[in-house]
Design an enzyme around this catalytic site. Sequence first.
Site, mmCIF file in Angstrom:
data_model
loop_
_atom_site.group_PDB
_atom_site.id
_atom_site.type_symbol
_atom_site.label_atom_id
_atom_site.label_comp_id
_atom_site.label_asym_id
_atom_site.label_seq_id
_atom_site.Cartn_x
_atom_site.Cartn_y
_atom_site.Cartn_z
ATOM 1 N N ASP A 155 -11.411 1.993 -0.851
ATOM 2 C CA ASP A 155 -12.552 2.827 -0.468
ATOM 3 C C ASP A 155 -13.377 3.245 -1.683
ATOM 4 O OD1 ASP A 155 -12.240 2.756 2.235
ATOM 5 O OD2 ASP A 155 -11.598 4.830 2.489
ATOM 6 N N ASP A 185 0.850 4.931 -1.910
ATOM 7 C CA ASP A 185 -0.373 5.393 -2.550
ATOM 8 C C ASP A 185 -0.575 4.640 -3.857
ATOM 9 O OD1 ASP A 185 -0.989 7.115 -0.534
ATOM 10 O OD2 ASP A 185 -0.383 8.945 -1.576
ATOM 11 N N ASP A 227 -0.630 5.257 -6.955
ATOM 12 C CA ASP A 227 0.178 5.490 -8.159
ATOM 13 C C ASP A 227 1.667 5.261 -7.916
ATOM 14 O OD1 ASP A 227 -0.103 7.798 -6.471
ATOM 15 O OD2 ASP A 227 0.940 8.979 -8.000
ATOM 16 N N ASP A 274 -0.535 12.294 7.524
ATOM 17 C CA ASP A 274 0.855 11.843 7.518
ATOM 18 C C ASP A 274 1.747 12.755 8.358
ATOM 19 O OD1 ASP A 274 0.497 13.945 5.755
ATOM 20 O OD2 ASP A 274 1.080 12.824 3.977
#
Length: 517
Positions: A120, A179, A181, A273
């Site tokens: 994105d 994610d 990282d 989530d």
Amino acid sequence: MDTLQGGQFGLVLQQAKAPLIVPLLKFLVVVCLGMSVMLFVEKVYMGIIIIFIKLFRRRPVKHWKWETIKDDVELGNSAYPMVLVQIPMYNEREVYQLSIGAACGLSWPSDRIIIQVLDDSTDPTIKDLVELECQRWASKGINIKYEIRDNRNGYKAGALKEGMKHSYVKQCDYVAIFDADFQPEPDFLYRTIPFLVHNSDIALVQARWKFVNSDECLMTRMQEMSLDYHFTVEQEVGSATYAFFGFNGTAGVWRIAALNEAGGWKDRTTVEDMDLAVRASLRGWKFVYLSDLKVKNELPSTFKAYRYQQHRWSCGPANLFRKMVMEIVRNKKVSPLKKFHVIYSFFFVRKIVAHIVTFVFYCVILPATVLVPEVQVPIWGAVYIPSTITLLNAVGTPRSLHLLIFWILFENVMSLHRTKATFIGLFEAGRVNEWVVTEKLGDALKTKLGAKAPRKPRLRIGERLHMLELIVGFYLFFCGCYDLAFGKNGYFIYLFIQSVAFFIAGVGYVGTFVPNS
């Protein structure tokens, strides 16, 4: 004239004290004591359960069926289920290579896995870099898809939802989410997928987070203490007792059928989530938490990034509670005991009471009793209960026990933002849907500063001042001075130290500082 007005104000204050201020403060003390007891009971309950789990070695592989997926000569690789790996990202210049590389390095038959990078990014340079990285791995034979949108509607939830619409996803049975990282070990799928394959009622397998930069600064050590308790105790207890806990949004594997049955990803709050986890649980699905499976990731190391993250993590659950509480009450598929656990323990005590009582009681009401000596806080409420709660929180990170005092002071400072965010979520105020992606530095800090460069921020007036922290700091300092001069309970020691903590945060002297060039 000024003296006369000051005397009149003092007289009005004294006249209002007995009929108004004292009863109001007494009522607030009782309410705060009640919330403290609720939090204390919850912590002790979880402490007892975790001791039971450790003593009797209640590991998921003993409770649930788990067998290694073996090669089949006749079936070949089709013995392995199809797995989709989603990596949502947004302008992740510093870490995109780490997450994509780790996902592409997962051990699984290459024709039974699809890596899906959901980019994105609004920075065209970063977009090009991410796409080139995907092409590089594709040239090595990895089945990797680079997907973009023409908008950021729904933020992360919107990206994940859009990613599930692609035709190739229909052939997948499970979806792992990481994610930008997060760096899973190669055996991640081999350790998680068997739980889903052999137990048809399991919807989610969640791994633990391992922080690669916890020693970067004092602020990251404080975060490690808080999050280690969450993973060591809260997630473990939820998994072992009710087979329910909040999905951490990453480092987990979902059964796609369960995800779809629960209604898929929704962007109505900033905790998509947790929203999905609660909806799936209300449909009878079970969750498994693997405490011995750790996935490396990065903690926010700048104060600005951490504040934004904590706003989202505090506002979102409160807002979700507001939206879902009646849906949970009316649900017919789960037991009353599980509904009570979700409403009372999971949401009300841990996500609302814990934030409010920490700030309101220990940073507002308790200092106020110094100015109104007619109101007394019993020693069990002022000392014994918070001390016990603090010690129970510390069990997650034994190596940081010597930092306990710093952790208390830091948590009290952050409780200001968490409380504000909680009320914003409960009342759906202005910033209720604010989503700021947590900044990840990767190796940027080392590159810019060098290994031995100073890490503390330089004070920039107007740029680094935080007025709320400074206001609370002055309030605590004033109460400390008053207690030192006129009080009898010795609160001034705590008040002075805590005010210093608020002042330090107020001038932005927290976390690491990354120069612009």
